[in-house]
Design a protein around this motif. Sequence first.
Motif, PDB file in Angstrom:
ATOM      1  N   ASN A  16    -112.081  39.273 -39.061  1.00  0.00           N
ATOM      2  CA  ASN A  16    -113.094  40.292 -39.336  1.00  0.00           C
ATOM      3  C   ASN A  16    -112.594  41.446 -40.181  1.00  0.00           C
ATOM      4  N   GLU A  17    -111.344  41.377 -40.655  1.00  0.00           N
ATOM      5  CA  GLU A  17    -110.772  42.455 -41.461  1.00  0.00           C
ATOM      6  C   GLU A  17    -110.029  41.893 -42.666  1.00  0.00           C
ATOM      7  N   LEU A  18    -110.085  42.641 -43.759  1.00  0.00           N
ATOM      8  CA  LEU A  18    -109.335  42.291 -44.960  1.00  0.00           C
ATOM      9  C   LEU A  18    -108.743  43.579 -45.521  1.00  0.00           C
ATOM     10  N   TYR A  19    -107.427  43.599 -45.686  1.00  0.00           N
ATOM     11  CA  TYR A  19    -106.761  44.757 -46.282  1.00  0.00           C
ATOM     12  C   TYR A  19    -106.619  44.532 -47.780  1.00  0.00           C
ATOM     13  N   ILE A  20    -106.996  45.548 -48.557  1.00  0.00           N
ATOM     14  CA  ILE A  20    -106.916  45.471 -50.015  1.00  0.00           C
ATOM     15  C   ILE A  20    -106.294  46.755 -50.549  1.00  0.00           C
ATOM     16  N   VAL A  21    -105.838  46.694 -51.781  1.00  0.00           N
ATOM     17  CA  VAL A  21    -105.406  47.897 -52.498  1.00  0.00           C
ATOM     18  C   VAL A  21    -106.483  48.173 -53.528  1.00  0.00           C
ATOM     19  N   SER A  22    -107.134  49.347 -53.423  1.00  0.00           N
ATOM     20  CA  SER A  22    -108.236  49.688 -54.317  1.00  0.00           C
ATOM     21  C   SER A  22    -107.723  50.025 -55.712  1.00  0.00           C
ATOM     22  N   TYR A  23    -108.642  50.155 -56.641  1.00  0.00           N
ATOM     23  CA  TYR A  23    -108.259  50.477 -58.020  1.00  0.00           C
ATOM     24  C   TYR A  23    -107.652  51.877 -58.125  1.00  0.00           C
ATOM     25  N   THR A  24    -107.844  52.698 -57.101  1.00  0.00           N
ATOM     26  CA  THR A  24    -107.210  54.023 -57.072  1.00  0.00           C
ATOM     27  C   THR A  24    -105.861  53.968 -56.357  1.00  0.00           C
ATOM     28  N   ASN A  25    -105.365  52.747 -56.114  1.00  0.00           N
ATOM     29  CA  ASN A  25    -104.055  52.500 -55.516  1.00  0.00           C
ATOM     30  C   ASN A  25    -103.960  52.967 -54.067  1.00  0.00           C
ATOM     31  N   LYS A  26    -105.058  52.813 -53.325  1.00  0.00           N
ATOM     32  CA  LYS A  26    -105.079  53.177 -51.918  1.00  0.00           C
ATOM     33  C   LYS A  26    -105.315  51.927 -51.079  1.00  0.00           C
ATOM     34  N   LEU A  27    -104.625  51.857 -49.941  1.00  0.00           N
ATOM     35  CA  LEU A  27    -104.801  50.749 -49.022  1.00  0.00           C
ATOM     36  C   LEU A  27    -106.101  50.949 -48.252  1.00  0.00           C
ATOM     37  N   ARG A  28    -106.946  49.927 -48.265  1.00  0.00           N
ATOM     38  CA  ARG A  28    -108.240  49.997 -47.587  1.00  0.00           C
ATOM     39  C   ARG A  28    -108.380  48.818 -46.649  1.00  0.00           C
ATOM     40  N   CYS A  29    -109.025  49.046 -45.541  1.00  0.00           N
ATOM     41  CA  CYS A  29    -109.351  47.970 -44.611  1.00  0.00           C
ATOM     42  C   CYS A  29    -110.856  47.734 -44.698  1.00  0.00           C
ATOM     43  N   LEU A  30    -111.240  46.556 -45.128  1.00  0.00           N
ATOM     44  CA  LEU A  30    -112.646  46.193 -45.168  1.00  0.00           C
ATOM     45  C   LEU A  30    -112.974  45.439 -43.888  1.00  0.00           C
ATOM     46  N   VAL A  31    -114.021  45.855 -43.226  1.00  0.00           N
ATOM     47  CA  VAL A  31    -114.444  45.220 -41.984  1.00  0.00           C
ATOM     48  C   VAL A  31    -115.695  44.408 -42.278  1.00  0.00           C
TER      49      VAL A  31
END
Length: 84
Positions: A16-31
């Motif tokens: 239920n979660e996916l960690y990505i690095v956004s285009y602004t170079n920030k780690l994000r957790c998508l739920v």
Amino acid sequence: MNKKDIADLLRYSSPNELYIVSYTNKLRCLVCPFKVKVIKPIGILKQKQIVYVSEVKITLELVTIYVIKGFAYYYYHFDIIIDE
């Protein structure tokens, strides 16, 4: 990597979660559910259609799979939409 190693890795992951690095170079957790845009037609999905990912899985070859409307698709058919 053998099946036992993959099983050990999956113990610490969530469908239920996916960690990505956004285009602004920030780690994000998508739920789940999160939005994606179809890059090219695949299965019942049309190009540029916006759909929601209900689960994230991986194959034995460690390729990410999105479950959308009950069907599994490889991640590279989609662009992730991030609401900032």
